[in-house]
Write a protein that holds these residues in place. Structure first.
Motif, PDB file in Angstrom:
ATOM      1  N   ALA A 268       0.841  -1.289   0.013  1.00  0.00           N
ATOM      2  CA  ALA A 268      -0.041   0.095   0.078  1.00  0.00           C
ATOM      3  C   ALA A 268       0.962   1.180   0.085  1.00  0.00           C
ATOM      4  N   ALA A 269       1.947   1.106   0.734  1.00  0.00           N
ATOM      5  CA  ALA A 269       3.092   2.353   0.845  1.00  0.00           C
ATOM      6  C   ALA A 269       3.321   2.700  -0.640  1.00  0.00           C
ATOM      7  N   ARG A 270       3.615   1.360  -1.407  1.00  0.00           N
ATOM      8  CA  ARG A 270       4.083   1.989  -2.752  1.00  0.00           C
ATOM      9  C   ARG A 270       3.041   2.057  -3.827  1.00  0.00           C
ATOM     10  N   GLY A 271       1.800   2.000  -3.257  1.00  0.00           N
ATOM     11  CA  GLY A 271       0.480   2.438  -4.043  1.00  0.00           C
ATOM     12  C   GLY A 271      -0.023   1.137  -4.765  1.00  0.00           C
ATOM     13  N   ASP A 272       0.561   0.099  -4.343  1.00  0.00           N
ATOM     14  CA  ASP A 272       0.267  -1.396  -5.057  1.00  0.00           C
ATOM     15  C   ASP A 272      -0.730  -2.113  -4.250  1.00  0.00           C
ATOM     16  N   LEU A 273      -2.006  -2.067  -4.532  1.00  0.00           N
ATOM     17  CA  LEU A 273      -2.807  -2.772  -3.980  1.00  0.00           C
ATOM     18  C   LEU A 273      -3.652  -3.985  -4.775  1.00  0.00           C
ATOM     19  N   GLY A 274      -2.697  -4.409  -5.524  1.00  0.00           N
ATOM     20  CA  GLY A 274      -3.076  -5.470  -6.334  1.00  0.00           C
ATOM     21  C   GLY A 274      -4.085  -5.194  -7.621  1.00  0.00           C
TER      22      GLY A 274
END
Lengths: 299, 322
Positions: free
Chosen positions: B88-94
């Protein structure tokens, strides 16, 4: 409806109790009296819905769908406010719908108020890490768009009356924390608290016997505004299809039904909305009056 | 948050440095965002196993097991959270479960539409709420004052979506002046922006009226009048300038309310923003998208509040950063 509250004490008035003085002030405020009458009407509708409503709110009559209100051509006295797309009587559904709003309003305030007042008392009295922790949790809660938070909770747990109450209740406690904490911070410096401490009273006794009664007025006023907020919030969730099941009449659900017939049967969306607006306005006016009566300085 | 802002404001006024102020606010914002991540994670795990929430009810046991393993829901909770927090910190929520595209990309693509709607609504709040509140305070117990107060009362009592439906009924269905829904030219923006801004306009009108009534009774306003300043200069230069601080505080709060209200307004007007995306995602059980919308909304809200805090320095000349 401005919910910035300060002290909630009422000046003593020649031997008359504070409560009597506040009630007299309330009775002299036309807005508050009007609000109280509206709240009373909604409460009576909610409690005696089976006796007041002339028909079953879920009774469908496909031979009489979208009947207009009785004062418009095509309307009739059997359905004073008309019918919806399934031929259900709008007046009966509005009367029964007040039940959901009343239950949600009261339960949300009970949940949010209990959590918020406890947290506010602890934060204000204990200070230190307890205060810091509660402040951080409050900041997180405030960073959320509350509708989205409630929508997410309902989506995960599943729609239903109690899920809606829990979701709204869990988003409402923050308001109490801020106000009760501020009030407690000022109260804890007062002589009667120092006296209680000197007499050896435990923290829990000071919190429950000395501080809690003194923040009750503030919490009651805030609770009134929170009832109004909860009623609108519940109707919004029902409007989105995430509230109570369609078999339970609710004002928000009725509005969602009426949305599709805006161009042909405007009354289906108009009356439930008016019911919400009048009920919320009544609660807000009563809250304004209570605030002024209990705390003239916050006027 | 308003109380915290007021506290910060008074501390800054006491002479704290801009850098210290900024660092403290940035830390607070960072904590709020970490907290939001924790809450989003906890909500998804409210029922124990998120698989049952995200998969269709008719899924077989084998399908559920495969999905659980693919998503990592069979790992210990703490490992799941660490993995979720880092992503989430990388903006990757799948990937979105329905669209098979990165959830964050989907949500970000809808952000401009919500930003446009929010900006238009905010303009209405500012351009109608403040002047109406000032006028109402300047002419107490007149027709203008009563009209403003009734509008404020209605605005704070009627649900946003009902206002929206009534505006559609009046201006789109009966008068045919503007379209009822969708996105296109400025005419499509009028009704959703008015709907979204209605509640906040009413609130700001009340607040501005109260703040102005208080300020107009102050000694310095009487002095300004006694000096022979025109009514206009007295009100704008002395009255509004001093009533401005609580108004800006409330404006910050209203920005958050607009973000929240956008969810309902976008649904009523079929406006293709992140609010409508969130509601669609909830019905499609597409939780990565819901998480993305929550994170974007919370981040926007936190950053807007930071900006409002900094605005104090511009508005109140008593604030000295260095």
């Amino acid at each position: 409806m401005e919910t910035t509250l300060t002290a909630a004490r009422v000046a003593p008035d020649h031997g008359v109790s504070n409560r009597t003085v506040a009630l007299r002030r309330l009775a002299r405020d036309p807005g508050a009296v009007g609000g109280a009458v509206v709240v009373l009407i909604v409460a009576v509708c909610a409690i005696f819905a089976p006796l007041i409503a002339r028909t079953d709110p879920n009774l469908q009559n496909l031979g009489a769908t979208l009947v207009p209100p009785m004062w418009i051509a095509g309307g009739n006295g059997a359905h004073p406010l008309g019918t919806d797309n399934l031929g259900r009587d709008l007046l009966a559904r509005i009367i029964w719908g007040s039940r959901v709003s009343a239950i949600v309003g009261i339960c949300v305030v009970a949940i949010g108020g209990s959590i918020g007042v406890t947290a506010g008392l602890l934060a204000g009295y204990r200070r230190g890490w307890v205060d810091a922790l509660i402040a951080r949790i409050t900041d997180v809660q405030l960073a959320f768009p509350l509708v989205l938070l409630a929508v997410a909770i309902v989506a995960v747990v599943g729609p239903g009356l109690w899920t809606v109450i829990a979701a709204i209740g869990l988003t409402s406690w923050v308001q109490y924390v801020r106000v009760v904490r501020a009030e407690t911070l000022s109260l804890r410096e007062r002589e009667f608290i120092a006296a209680a401490q000197a007499a050896g009273a435990t923290s829990s006794r000071i919190l429950t016997r000395h501080l809690l009664p003194n923040v009750t007025s503030v919490a009651i006023v805030l609770g009134t505004f929170e009832i109004a907020r909860a009623v609108v919030f519940e109707s919004s969730l029902s409007f989105l299809g995430l509230g109570v099941p369609p078999t339970t009449p609710s004002w928000g659900g009725m509005l969602a039904d009426g949305r599709q017939y805006l161009d042909t049967a405007w009354w289906v969306a108009l009356f439930p909305g008016l019911a919400i607006m009048i009920a919320v306005m009544g609660v807000n006016l009563l809250g304004d009056g209570l605030r002024d009566a209990l705390d003239p300085s916050a006027r | 948050m308003a109380a915290a802002r007021r506290r910060i404001h008074s501390r800054v006024r006491d002479g704290a440095h801009l850098t210290a102020f900024l660092a403290r606010r940035a830390l607070g914002a960072l904590w709020a965002l970490i907290g939001v991540e924790i809450v989003v994670f906890l909500i998804l795990h409210l029922t124990g196993d998120p698989t049952s929430v995200m998969m269709p009810p008719e899924s077989t046991a084998a399908e559920l097991a495969a999905f659980r393993h693919a998503q990592g829901f069979d790992r210990p909770l703490i490992v799941q959270f660490a993995s979720f927090a880092l992503s989430a910190a990388r903006g990757d929520l799948g990937l979105s479960l329905r669209h098979q595209e990165p959830a964050m990309t989907l949500a970000l693509a809808r952000l401009p539409a919500t930003a446009l709607l929010g900006a238009a609504a905010f303009a209405i709040v500012l351009l109608i709420g403040v002047p109406a509140g000032v006028l109402s305070a300047l002419r107490p117990r007149t027709a203008i004052d009563y009209a403003a107060r009734i509008i404020a009362l209605v605005g704070q009592s009627a649900p946003t979506y009902w206002i929206g439906l009534m505006l559609i009924l009046l201006f789109a269905v009966l008068l045919g002046w503007v379209p009822a829904s969708g996105i296109g030219d400025w005419r499509n923006l009028v009704l959703p922006a008015a709907t979204l801004g209605f509640f906040s306009t009413a609130k700001l009108m009340r607040l501005t009226r109260a703040a102005m009534l208080e300020v107009l009774e102050a000694d310095y306003v009487r002095t300004a009048r006694a000096k022979g300043l025109t009514a206009w200069r007295t009100v704008i230069g002395h009255g509004l300038r001093n009533a401005w601080l609580p108004i800006v505080t409330q404006l910050g709060v209203e920005l958050g309310a607009l973000l929240s209200g956008a969810i309902i307004t976008e649904t009523v007007f079929a406006w293709p923003g992140i609010g409508r995306l969130a509601v669609q995602a909830v019905f499609e059980r597409d939780f990565p998208v819901v998480e993305a919308v929550v994170l974007i909304s919370a981040t926007t809200f936190v950053l807007l509040n930071l900006a409002v805090d900094l605005l104090y320095a511009v508005i109140d000349p008593r604030i000295r950063y260095a």
